[in-house]
Design a protein around this motif. Structure first.
Motif, PDB file in Angstrom:
ATOM      1  N   ALA A 138       0.828  -1.203   0.000  1.00  0.00           N
ATOM      2  CA  ALA A 138       0.000   0.000   0.000  1.00  0.00           C
ATOM      3  C   ALA A 138       0.863   1.255   0.000  1.00  0.00           C
ATOM      4  N   LEU A 139       1.915   1.242   0.812  1.00  0.00           N
ATOM      5  CA  LEU A 139       2.811   2.394   0.854  1.00  0.00           C
ATOM      6  C   LEU A 139       3.545   2.572  -0.472  1.00  0.00           C
ATOM      7  N   LYS A 140       3.879   1.489  -1.115  1.00  0.00           N
ATOM      8  CA  LYS A 140       4.552   1.583  -2.417  1.00  0.00           C
ATOM      9  C   LYS A 140       3.677   2.345  -3.407  1.00  0.00           C
ATOM     10  N   ARG A 141       2.382   2.123  -3.358  1.00  0.00           N
ATOM     11  CA  ARG A 141       1.479   2.866  -4.235  1.00  0.00           C
ATOM     12  C   ARG A 141       1.332   4.313  -3.756  1.00  0.00           C
ATOM     13  N   ALA A 142       1.239   4.503  -2.443  1.00  0.00           N
ATOM     14  CA  ALA A 142       1.052   5.854  -1.908  1.00  0.00           C
ATOM     15  C   ALA A 142       2.285   6.728  -2.052  1.00  0.00           C
ATOM     16  N   PHE A 143       3.466   6.107  -2.139  1.00  0.00           N
ATOM     17  CA  PHE A 143       4.726   6.850  -2.175  1.00  0.00           C
ATOM     18  C   PHE A 143       5.260   7.090  -3.587  1.00  0.00           C
ATOM     19  N   ARG A 144       4.528   6.687  -4.624  1.00  0.00           N
ATOM     20  CA  ARG A 144       5.033   6.845  -5.988  1.00  0.00           C
ATOM     21  C   ARG A 144       5.415   8.294  -6.270  1.00  0.00           C
ATOM     22  N   PRO A 145       6.558   8.513  -6.934  1.00  0.00           N
ATOM     23  CA  PRO A 145       6.909   9.888  -7.302  1.00  0.00           C
ATOM     24  C   PRO A 145       5.840  10.565  -8.168  1.00  0.00           C
ATOM     25  N   LEU A 146       5.239   9.792  -9.088  1.00  0.00           N
ATOM     26  CA  LEU A 146       4.094  10.304  -9.844  1.00  0.00           C
ATOM     27  C   LEU A 146       2.851   9.687  -9.213  1.00  0.00           C
ATOM     28  N   LEU A 162      -3.805  16.751 -18.912  1.00  0.00           N
ATOM     29  CA  LEU A 162      -2.996  17.485 -17.934  1.00  0.00           C
ATOM     30  C   LEU A 162      -1.588  17.696 -18.455  1.00  0.00           C
ATOM     31  N   ALA A 163      -0.991  18.798 -18.061  1.00  0.00           N
ATOM     32  CA  ALA A 163       0.432  19.039 -18.304  1.00  0.00           C
ATOM     33  C   ALA A 163       1.035  19.556 -17.009  1.00  0.00           C
ATOM     34  N   LEU A 164       1.876  18.736 -16.394  1.00  0.00           N
ATOM     35  CA  LEU A 164       2.522  19.114 -15.140  1.00  0.00           C
ATOM     36  C   LEU A 164       3.995  19.387 -15.376  1.00  0.00           C
ATOM     37  N   GLU A 165       4.479  20.466 -14.796  1.00  0.00           N
ATOM     38  CA  GLU A 165       5.903  20.758 -14.845  1.00  0.00           C
ATOM     39  C   GLU A 165       6.644  19.843 -13.869  1.00  0.00           C
ATOM     40  N   ALA A 166       7.971  19.873 -13.928  1.00  0.00           N
ATOM     41  CA  ALA A 166       8.781  19.130 -12.958  1.00  0.00           C
ATOM     42  C   ALA A 166       8.465  19.627 -11.550  1.00  0.00           C
ATOM     43  N   HIS A 167       8.410  18.694 -10.588  1.00  0.00           N
ATOM     44  CA  HIS A 167       8.154  19.018  -9.178  1.00  0.00           C
ATOM     45  C   HIS A 167       6.871  19.850  -9.046  1.00  0.00           C
ATOM     46  N   ASP A 168       5.819  19.393  -9.692  1.00  0.00           N
ATOM     47  CA  ASP A 168       4.570  20.140  -9.743  1.00  0.00           C
ATOM     48  C   ASP A 168       3.448  19.285  -9.169  1.00  0.00           C
ATOM     49  N   ALA A 169       2.333  19.904  -8.836  1.00  0.00           N
ATOM     50  CA  ALA A 169       1.168  19.189  -8.331  1.00  0.00           C
ATOM     51  C   ALA A 169      -0.075  19.987  -8.660  1.00  0.00           C
ATOM     52  N   ASN A 223       3.629  15.313  -9.175  1.00  0.00           N
ATOM     53  CA  ASN A 223       4.774  14.913  -9.991  1.00  0.00           C
ATOM     54  C   ASN A 223       6.057  15.333  -9.282  1.00  0.00           C
ATOM     55  N   ASP A 224       6.681  14.403  -8.580  1.00  0.00           N
ATOM     56  CA  ASP A 224       7.954  14.688  -7.909  1.00  0.00           C
ATOM     57  C   ASP A 224       9.140  14.626  -8.863  1.00  0.00           C
ATOM     58  N   TRP A 225       8.938  14.047 -10.041  1.00  0.00           N
ATOM     59  CA  TRP A 225      10.054  13.858 -10.969  1.00  0.00           C
ATOM     60  C   TRP A 225      10.634  15.196 -11.439  1.00  0.00           C
ATOM     61  N   PRO A 226      11.918  15.183 -11.818  1.00  0.00           N
ATOM     62  CA  PRO A 226      12.539  16.416 -12.339  1.00  0.00           C
ATOM     63  C   PRO A 226      12.241  16.653 -13.817  1.00  0.00           C
ATOM     64  N   ALA A 227      11.213  16.023 -14.354  1.00  0.00           N
ATOM     65  CA  ALA A 227      10.835  16.177 -15.758  1.00  0.00           C
ATOM     66  C   ALA A 227       9.333  16.400 -15.844  1.00  0.00           C
ATOM     67  N   PRO A 228       8.874  17.158 -16.849  1.00  0.00           N
ATOM     68  CA  PRO A 228       7.430  17.394 -16.991  1.00  0.00           C
ATOM     69  C   PRO A 228       6.684  16.139 -17.398  1.00  0.00           C
ATOM     70  N   VAL A 229       5.388  16.124 -17.157  1.00  0.00           N
ATOM     71  CA  VAL A 229       4.519  14.999 -17.486  1.00  0.00           C
ATOM     72  C   VAL A 229       3.306  15.534 -18.247  1.00  0.00           C
ATOM     73  N   VAL A 230       3.023  14.928 -19.395  1.00  0.00           N
ATOM     74  CA  VAL A 230       1.809  15.221 -20.152  1.00  0.00           C
ATOM     75  C   VAL A 230       0.966  13.955 -20.128  1.00  0.00           C
ATOM     76  N   ALA A 231      -0.232  14.041 -19.576  1.00  0.00           N
ATOM     77  CA  ALA A 231      -1.017  12.825 -19.324  1.00  0.00           C
ATOM     78  C   ALA A 231      -2.505  13.125 -19.459  1.00  0.00           C
ATOM     79  N   ARG A 232      -3.263  12.053 -19.416  1.00  0.00           N
ATOM     80  CA  ARG A 232      -4.718  12.148 -19.429  1.00  0.00           C
ATOM     81  C   ARG A 232      -5.256  11.533 -18.144  1.00  0.00           C
ATOM     82  N   LEU A 233      -6.050  12.326 -17.432  1.00  0.00           N
ATOM     83  CA  LEU A 233      -6.708  11.863 -16.214  1.00  0.00           C
ATOM     84  C   LEU A 233      -8.139  11.477 -16.572  1.00  0.00           C
TER      85      LEU A 233
END
Length: 816
Positions: free
Chosen positions: A618-626, A673-680, A644-654
């Motif tokens: 459960a923690l492995k899922r809760a702790f994912r960087p994305l 969605l378009a998230l910048e690095a280290h974004d939420a 998005n904890d990653w140092p790279a942007p993410v373009v995704a569909r929710l």
């Protein structure tokens, strides 16, 4: 005591010893051992408990002895002696140690056949004679006299820790030969080396001072990565210099970037001294807009710290090698943990622990080994010993970028406050003066916290400073309390009696009968409490799943165990989704514990056999960087939180779908969605719908229109599922029925993959392999979907096993 841990390639570890048990104070010299029959020690470093499988006797002395097979001139380093120990060489007492946390160094010139003996004196009589009076007495650690001795609390905490204080050489005994004509590490009087950052550059400064009488070398140079600089001579025997690395690769926790490391060494007239590796990073503390918070900012990036409290790789032996640490740390990293806390009830781990944390990108919250007691802070000798202890620890880990916080200890302030002591009694010179002064001198890059918990009007308040949060958990508060408590940073949280997997119970010989005496032996409890942590878990089992724990335990123990494993997974994943949402004041939380101290349903999210439990998955899922999380906002509907904890942007569909009756889709929503690095970002579900639908079942205009909602985050370019989350407005357990569950093991590119599918919603799918382990477990399956799970640790074997779900009548088998 050596000022710095240098290369150990020229060290010889003395590992061939024999040991003797004698009545306390029977012998006052190693000469009395001559007529005794010793027992050959199999492991040194180690403890008597590791040798015998039983705790050392409180009323016995234990002697270790070895004979040198060759002459030796140089220095003997005793890195850890638990706890009252005399060092005898050829019948003469050369030194005495009263702390298991301080190394002892002795210069020697010994002939072949010389005898080295260690007399570990019985602690029991000393405890009985220790001063009894104190301002408070903790219930958790006993006896109270232990506060006068610098030893671990492990083995002295009835109710949740196996009994027996460690006795023996818990750290290596090393021989460092003199360097002849060349300058060696024994010739170094002081070495101060500090990594830091200056904008985008990395700086490594060094100051080296040789002992008096050592011939001053013509050239001393410092190497860091591919850069090298010759040190300048200030006064005789002192060298200083600095390396600047332009646009240095900065060290980050693995969830937020690359834990970049650089090798560091000194060269003194052709003799190379390896100093290990270091990373360049800057840590600051963010107190929040109201000044009451606590959060770490690393290289300008706010980091949500998540992980667990480290206990020990083996409580009997207290091992200190890479081989002992690595399996546990790999599992911590695999679970997405970016911080481990070494609590004040444990021991200082060796530099090998920090080396691995450096490599893996795991931050370390390090408590000093003080917990709960009213320590004798008015004793100048005690304060001096504390300063030496802190100096030894920080000197050995000068270059470790993973050392993120130094904390004065655990629950000293809390214990004083809870037992009615005034504010002036909470701290004292150890926490207010000695420790911060040593830290400022040796590791000014590391933030200091005087105690855990601390920071509020009362030290244990959760909405200020650093706290231990057990509202959800031991205090049996509803899940909503995780938000109501306004937790800022919890160094302890979410303690449950986490039940090991079936295979772990079988290996340990523990009957899967939760009321059996052998079962209860492994369940932790607070000393003096009328309840244990089985009761805590049972509370949430009844409150959330709406079943009777008592009747299930009696009538269907297998079902009871399955639901118990599921409920702690549910609570942990839900709580961390709350804490990780962008609007939360929480900047970090660490679960109490990473690994169990003994077999059974302990606090650990990993069993003592190294096998992860449902909570770990459960923690492995809760702790994912994305991370994709869902929170129930009542009449405001559901909120989706994408981090998005990653140092790279993410373009995704929710996208999300609400399902009725297990396989009927009733409403759907989606957004790009378009998230910048280290974004939420937080997105209300109502903003993704064209018409009203009661997603939280809060309006109650009629019967619920759905039972489960599934949300997914998919890569906009490839369609790959990046993260999933589920929400159930009513957590009542589904009745068991046929859900069309299937499982098939397939070998692909040398890896065994398990394809698990379900026609209807699968509630807490459980994989029970005969060997190895899955990379995910205790998860939900959306209707008509397939999960691809890798089976790990098979070592070339063919997999086989079963797959179940809480709501599935069928149990399916798989085989390679």
């Amino acid at each position: 005591m050596r000022p710095f841990a240098l290369s150990r390639s020229n060290h010889v570890v003395l590992s061939a010893w024999e040991w003797f048990e004698t009545p306390a104070a029977r012998f006052d010299s190693s000469a009395g051992l001559a007529g005794l029959q010793g027992v050959r020690a199999n492991v040194v470093p180690g403890t008597i408990a590791a040798e015998t499988g039983l705790p050392a006797r409180e009323a016995s002395d234990y002697w270790y002895r070895t004979i040198l097979e060759a002459p030796f001139a140089g220095q003997l380093i005793f890195e850890g002696l638990a706890t009252l120990c005399e060092i005898w060489i050829d019948g003469d007492k050369r030194a005495e140690s009263r702390s298991m946390f301080q190394p002892v160094a002795i210069d020697v010139d010994l002939a072949r056949g010389a005898e080295i003996a260690l007399a570990f004196r019985a602690l029991g009589p000393q405890l009985a004679a220790a001063p009894k009076r104190s301002r408070w007495r903790p219930a958790m650690i006993a006896p109270n006299g232990l506060r006068h001795f610098r030893t671990t609390a492990l083995g002295s905490m009835p109710g949740w820790c196996p009994p027996g204080r460690p006795v023996g050489p818990t750290r290596p005994v090393r021989m460092i030969a003199r360097g002849g004509h060349a300058v060696s590490e024994l010739d170094i009087a002081a070495l101060d080396i500090r990594p830091s950052t200056d904008g985008e550059d990395g700086l490594l400064s060094v100051s080296l001072e040789l002992k008096a009488g050592v011939s001053v070398p013509r050239m001393v140079s410092l190497q860091c990565g591919e850069r090298s600089v010759e040190l300048e001579t200030g006064r005789t025997g002192r060298f200083e210099g600095e390396i600047r690395i332009a646009r240095v690769r900065k060290w980050f926790p693995h969830t937020h970037g690359d834990p970049a490391l650089y090798p560091v060494s000194l060269e003194i007239e052709g003799t190379r001294l390896d100093l290990g590796r270091t990373g360049f990073r800057e840590i600051t503390v963010d107190r929040g807009p109201d000044g009451k918070g606590f959060g770490l900012v690393i290289n300008g990036v706010p980091v949500f710290c998540r992980g667990a409290n480290w206990t020990n790789a083996d409580i009997r032996a207290l091992p200190c090698s890479r081989e002992a640490y690595a399996p546990w740390l790999r599992l911590a990293r695999e679970a997405g943990m970016n911080m481990l806390r070494v609590p004040g009830v444990s021991v200082y781990e060796s530099p090998a622990f920090f080396d691995l944390c450096d490599e893996m990108g795991i931050l370390v919250w390090q408590d000093m080994m003080f917990a709960n007691f009213d320590y004798p802070q008015g004793d100048p000798a005690f304060l001096a010993a504390v300063g030496e202890e802190a100096t030894a620890f920080l000197s050995a880990n000068r270059l470790a970028p993973s050392l993120a916080v130094l904390c004065g200890g655990s629950e000293v302030f809390q214990q004083a406050a809870m037992l009615g002591q005034p504010l002036a009694a909470w701290g004292g010179p150890v926490f207010d003066t000695v420790l911060p002064e040593v830290l400022a001198r040796l590791r000014p890059d590391v933030p200091y916290v005087p105690n855990s918990p601390s920071g509020g009007a009362l030290p244990f308040l959760t909405n200020e400073g650093v706290s231990h949060y057990y509202g959800v958990g031991a205090y049996m508060r509803p899940l909503e309390d995780a938000r109501r408590a306004e937790v800022r940073f919890a160094t302890e949280s979410l303690a449950f009696a986490n039940i090991p997997e079936e295979r772990s119970l079988f290996r340990a010989g523990i009957p899967p009968i939760p009321h059996h005496p052998e079962w209860k032996r492994g369940v932790p409890r607070d000393a003096g409490a009328s309840w244990d942590f089985d009761d805590v878990r049972d509370h949430y089992l009844e409150a959330l799943f709406r079943v009777s724990a008592m009747h299930l335990r009696r009538d269907d123990p297998e079902r009871f165990l399955a639901l118990s494993r599921a409920v702690v997974a549910d609570v942990m994943e839900t709580t961390f989704s709350e804490w990780r949402r962008p609007g939360s004041p929480t900047r970090g939380a660490l679960v109490w514990f990473l690994q169990d101290l003994a077999p059974g349903a302990g606090w650990g999210v990993i069993g003592s056999d190294g096998n992860p439990k449902s909570a770990w998955y459960a923690l492995k899922r809760a702790f994912r960087p994305l991370h994709l999380g869902i929170t129930d906002e009542g009449v405001n509907g559901l909120n989706f939180h994408v981090v998005n904890d990653w140092p790279a942007p993410v373009v995704a569909r929710l996208a999300f779908t609400a399902w009725r009756d297990g396989d009927v889709a009733v409403v759907h929503g989606a957004r790009d969605l378009a998230l910048e690095a280290h974004d939420a970002v937080t997105i209300p579900a109502f903003a993704m719908l064209e018409q009203f639908f009661d997603l939280t079942c809060a309006y109650r205009f009629g019967p619920p229109g759905h039972q489960v909602l599934h949300a997914s985050l998919t890569d906009a370019a490839t369609g790959e599922v990046l993260a999933e989350a589920f929400h159930r407005p009513d957590r009542t357990v589904f009745p068991r029925e046929s859900i069309g569950l299937t499982a098939r093991a397939v070998l692909k590119e040398g890896r065994w993959i398990l394809d698990i599918a379900s026609q209807r919603f699968g509630h807490f799918v459980q994989i029970l392999p005969d060997r190895g382990r899955p990379d995910d477990n205790w998860f939900h399956l959306a209707p008509g979907s397939t999960r691809r799970i890798e089976l790990l640790g098979l070592d070339g074997q063919v997999p086989a096993g079963e797959v179940r779900a809480l709501n599935a009548r069928e149990t399916v088998t798989f085989a390679g």
